[in-house]
Design an enzyme around this catalytic site. Structure first.
Site, PDB file in Angstrom:
ATOM      1  N   LYS A   9       0.535  -1.206  -0.114  1.00  0.00           N
ATOM      2  CA  LYS A   9      -0.076   0.008   0.415  1.00  0.00           C
ATOM      3  C   LYS A   9       0.923   1.348  -0.189  1.00  0.00           C
ATOM      4  CE  LYS A   9      -3.756  -2.409   2.593  1.00  0.00           C
ATOM      5  NZ  LYS A   9      -4.552  -2.911   3.062  1.00  0.00           N
ATOM      6  N   TYR A  49     -12.588  -2.543  -3.198  1.00  0.00           N
ATOM      7  CA  TYR A  49     -13.313  -2.147  -1.677  1.00  0.00           C
ATOM      8  C   TYR A  49     -14.566  -2.335  -1.337  1.00  0.00           C
ATOM      9  CZ  TYR A  49      -8.444  -2.155   0.240  1.00  0.00           C
ATOM     10  OH  TYR A  49      -7.360  -2.504  -0.144  1.00  0.00           O
ATOM     11  N   PHE A  57     -15.275   3.985   7.753  1.00  0.00           N
ATOM     12  CA  PHE A  57     -13.846   3.781   7.861  1.00  0.00           C
ATOM     13  C   PHE A  57     -13.975   4.163   6.394  1.00  0.00           C
ATOM     14  CE2 PHE A  57     -14.666   0.102   8.984  1.00  0.00           C
ATOM     15  CZ  PHE A  57     -14.884  -0.938   7.830  1.00  0.00           C
ATOM     16  N   ARG A  85      -1.024 -14.887   4.169  1.00  0.00           N
ATOM     17  CA  ARG A  85      -2.012 -13.851   5.548  1.00  0.00           C
ATOM     18  C   ARG A  85      -0.998 -14.551   6.620  1.00  0.00           C
ATOM     19  NH1 ARG A  85      -6.791 -10.937   3.969  1.00  0.00           N
ATOM     20  NH2 ARG A  85      -7.911 -11.717   6.098  1.00  0.00           N
ATOM     21  N   THR A  91      -5.538  -7.911   9.965  1.00  0.00           N
ATOM     22  CA  THR A  91      -5.785  -6.832   9.982  1.00  0.00           C
ATOM     23  C   THR A  91      -5.159  -5.214  10.296  1.00  0.00           C
ATOM     24  OG1 THR A  91      -7.371  -7.920   8.494  1.00  0.00           O
ATOM     25  CG2 THR A  91      -7.765  -5.002   8.621  1.00  0.00           C
ATOM     26  N   ARG A 102       3.140  -6.900   9.429  1.00  0.00           N
ATOM     27  CA  ARG A 102       2.391  -5.456  10.122  1.00  0.00           C
ATOM     28  C   ARG A 102       2.934  -5.590  11.125  1.00  0.00           C
ATOM     29  NH1 ARG A 102      -3.384  -7.760   7.711  1.00  0.00           N
ATOM     30  NH2 ARG A 102      -3.928  -6.190   5.092  1.00  0.00           N
ATOM     31  N   ASN A 112      -1.436   0.100   7.487  1.00  0.00           N
ATOM     32  CA  ASN A 112      -1.729  -1.789   7.294  1.00  0.00           C
ATOM     33  C   ASN A 112      -0.263  -2.212   6.613  1.00  0.00           C
ATOM     34  OD1 ASN A 112      -3.591  -1.884   5.807  1.00  0.00           O
ATOM     35  ND2 ASN A 112      -5.108  -3.184   7.169  1.00  0.00           N
ATOM     36  N   HIS A 115      -1.748  -5.382   1.459  1.00  0.00           N
ATOM     37  CA  HIS A 115      -2.755  -6.297   1.168  1.00  0.00           C
ATOM     38  C   HIS A 115      -2.839  -8.074   0.591  1.00  0.00           C
ATOM     39  CE1 HIS A 115      -6.762  -7.571  -0.638  1.00  0.00           C
ATOM     40  NE2 HIS A 115      -6.274  -7.937  -2.040  1.00  0.00           N
ATOM     41  N   GLU A 126      -9.572 -10.746  -7.596  1.00  0.00           N
ATOM     42  CA  GLU A 126      -8.167 -10.044  -7.459  1.00  0.00           C
ATOM     43  C   GLU A 126      -7.346  -9.561  -8.859  1.00  0.00           C
ATOM     44  OE1 GLU A 126      -9.260  -8.625  -3.198  1.00  0.00           O
ATOM     45  OE2 GLU A 126      -7.597 -10.297  -3.395  1.00  0.00           O
TER      46      GLU A 126
HETATM   47  P1  ATP Z   1      -6.536  -6.420   3.358  1.00  0.00           P
HETATM   48  O1  ATP Z   1      -7.460  -6.803   2.486  1.00  0.00           O
HETATM   49  O2  ATP Z   1      -5.651  -5.250   3.205  1.00  0.00           O
HETATM   50  O3  ATP Z   1      -5.690  -7.414   3.836  1.00  0.00           O
HETATM   51  P2  ATP Z   1      -7.939  -7.536   5.331  1.00  0.00           P
HETATM   52  O4  ATP Z   1      -8.793  -8.710   4.369  1.00  0.00           O
HETATM   53  O5  ATP Z   1      -7.014  -7.764   6.990  1.00  0.00           O
HETATM   54  O6  ATP Z   1      -6.836  -6.755   4.824  1.00  0.00           O
HETATM   55  P3  ATP Z   1     -10.550  -6.092   5.020  1.00  0.00           P
HETATM   56  O7  ATP Z   1     -11.746  -7.098   6.332  1.00  0.00           O
HETATM   57  O8  ATP Z   1     -10.218  -6.309   3.628  1.00  0.00           O
HETATM   58  O9  ATP Z   1      -9.648  -6.915   6.266  1.00  0.00           O
HETATM   59  O10 ATP Z   1     -10.555  -5.114   5.443  1.00  0.00           O
HETATM   60  C1  ATP Z   1      -9.930  -4.472   4.412  1.00  0.00           C
HETATM   61  C2  ATP Z   1      -9.087  -2.897   5.423  1.00  0.00           C
HETATM   62  O11 ATP Z   1     -10.497  -1.892   4.911  1.00  0.00           O
HETATM   63  C3  ATP Z   1      -8.242  -3.009   5.851  1.00  0.00           C
HETATM   64  O12 ATP Z   1      -6.828  -3.499   5.617  1.00  0.00           O
HETATM   65  C4  ATP Z   1      -8.193  -2.213   6.539  1.00  0.00           C
HETATM   66  O13 ATP Z   1      -7.712  -0.598   6.205  1.00  0.00           O
HETATM   67  C5  ATP Z   1      -9.512  -1.835   5.825  1.00  0.00           C
HETATM   68  N1  ATP Z   1     -10.686  -1.737   7.754  1.00  0.00           N
HETATM   69  C6  ATP Z   1     -11.007  -3.054   7.796  1.00  0.00           C
HETATM   70  N2  ATP Z   1     -11.741  -3.148   8.356  1.00  0.00           N
HETATM   71  C7  ATP Z   1     -11.639  -1.614   9.585  1.00  0.00           C
HETATM   72  C8  ATP Z   1     -11.942  -0.844  10.790  1.00  0.00           C
HETATM   73  N3  ATP Z   1     -12.893  -1.850  11.538  1.00  0.00           N
HETATM   74  N4  ATP Z   1     -11.827   0.109  10.936  1.00  0.00           N
HETATM   75  C9  ATP Z   1     -10.558   0.910   9.954  1.00  0.00           C
HETATM   76  N5  ATP Z   1     -10.154   0.449   8.900  1.00  0.00           N
HETATM   77  C10 ATP Z   1     -10.886  -0.728   8.587  1.00  0.00           C
HETATM   78 MG    MG Z   2      -9.607  -8.417   2.555  1.00  0.00          MG
END
Ligand code: ATP
Ligand code: MG
Length: 146
Positions: A9, A49, A57, A85, A91, A102, A112, A115, A126
């Site tokens: 990112k 997203y 958020f 992962r 996350t 992370r 964070n 991804h 994706e």
């Molecule tokens: P990523 O998809 O980025 O690998 P992830 O799979 O661990 O992360 P997801 O649930 O897919 O988590 O969320 C995508 C992104 O949205 C997260 O990386 C984070 O930046 C943001 N995000 C998710 N949940 C929250 C939250 N509760 N508050 C703030 N940001 C969030």
């Molecule tokens: Mg994700």
């Protein structure tokens, strides 16, 4: 071999962490199948997203992901999705396992660093989202390793 999509990112690029993060994957043995630097358009951010569009958020995600270039890459390995992962950590970096990417580099849940696809099915979708099937997809063998 399974494929997964990784995005380094904007904060990973801004903090000059590209090499250190890629190094972790290479040390583990994962193959970098495809890689490029790009800027995510608003449309691409909204598509990627989409499942978070209703969240309070979401505007922060959109600002963050459009704040600078990212690195998109496809990594290959047996169990690539799960292994990557695990290497990324939770996350929310505050909850990430010690020594994960992370845990080491991410400031908070909004920033964070990385991804990673969360299932082989998501990975396929994706990868098609970030790489052009007709011009960017190719296969190669690591002749000295595999
Ligand atoms: P990523 O998809 O980025 O690998 P992830 O799979 O661990 O992360 P997801 O649930 O897919 O988590 O969320 C995508 C992104 O949205 C997260 O990386 C984070 O930046 C943001 N995000 C998710 N949940 C929250 C939250 N509760 N508050 C703030 N940001 C969030
Ligand atoms: Mg994700």
């Amino acid at each position: 071999m399974e494929k997964t999509l990784i995005l380094l990112k904007p904060d990973a690029v801004q903090k000059s962490l590209i090499g250190q993060i890629i190094d972790r994957f290479e040390r583990k043995g994962l193959k970098i199948a495809w890689i490029k630097m790009m800027k995510m358009s608003q449309a691409l951010i909204e598509e990627h997203y989409d499942f978070l569009m209703d969240k309070p958020f979401f505007p922060r995600i959109a600002t963050y992901m459009s704040s600078g270039p990212i690195i998109a890459m496809c990594l290959e390995w047996a169990d690539a999705v799960k292994v990557v992962r695990q290497m990324c950590g939770a996350t929310n970096p505050a909850e990430a396992t010690m020594w994960t990417i992370r845990w080491d580099y991410a400031k908070n849940i909004d920033n964070n660093i990385i991804h990673a696809s969360d299932s082989p099915e998501t990975a396929e979708k994706e990868l098609n989202r970030f790489f052009n099937v007709s011009t960017e997809f190719f296969e190669y063998k690591r002749t000295l390793i595999d």
